[in-house]
Write a protein that holds these residues in place. Sequence first.
Motif, PDB file in Angstrom:
ATOM      1  N   ASN A  11       0.830  -1.209   0.000  1.00  0.00           N
ATOM      2  CA  ASN A  11       0.000   0.000   0.000  1.00  0.00           C
ATOM      3  C   ASN A  11       0.863   1.258   0.000  1.00  0.00           C
ATOM      4  N   ARG A  14       2.236   1.778  -3.494  1.00  0.00           N
ATOM      5  CA  ARG A  14       1.176   2.303  -4.381  1.00  0.00           C
ATOM      6  C   ARG A  14       0.924   3.783  -4.118  1.00  0.00           C
ATOM      7  N   ASP A  18       1.399   6.818  -6.754  1.00  0.00           N
ATOM      8  CA  ASP A  18       0.326   7.767  -7.050  1.00  0.00           C
ATOM      9  C   ASP A  18       0.788   9.212  -6.891  1.00  0.00           C
TER      10      ASP A  18
END
Length: 78
Positions: A11, A14, A18
Amino acid sequence: YNQAPGGVIFNEVRDLLDLHFVVKSICFLPRSCNQCAHTLAYSGLVRDPGNPVVWDDPLPLFVRSLVDGDRTDDSSLE
């Protein structure tokens, strides 16, 4: 991925992707599709601490053999 042992790390990666990249694509490939990288990573895991960590030119023979074996024939891309 949230329940996996590395779920928090997945996570986090990611989120960083982003924040810093406009387009992203994360794909899973079976180990058989990435045998060269897997073998190189394993060789780093079991390496002799007396051997260099960073390779200079020319690369060691086993690295050149792995990379040569992993090359894609350019004619198959056309």
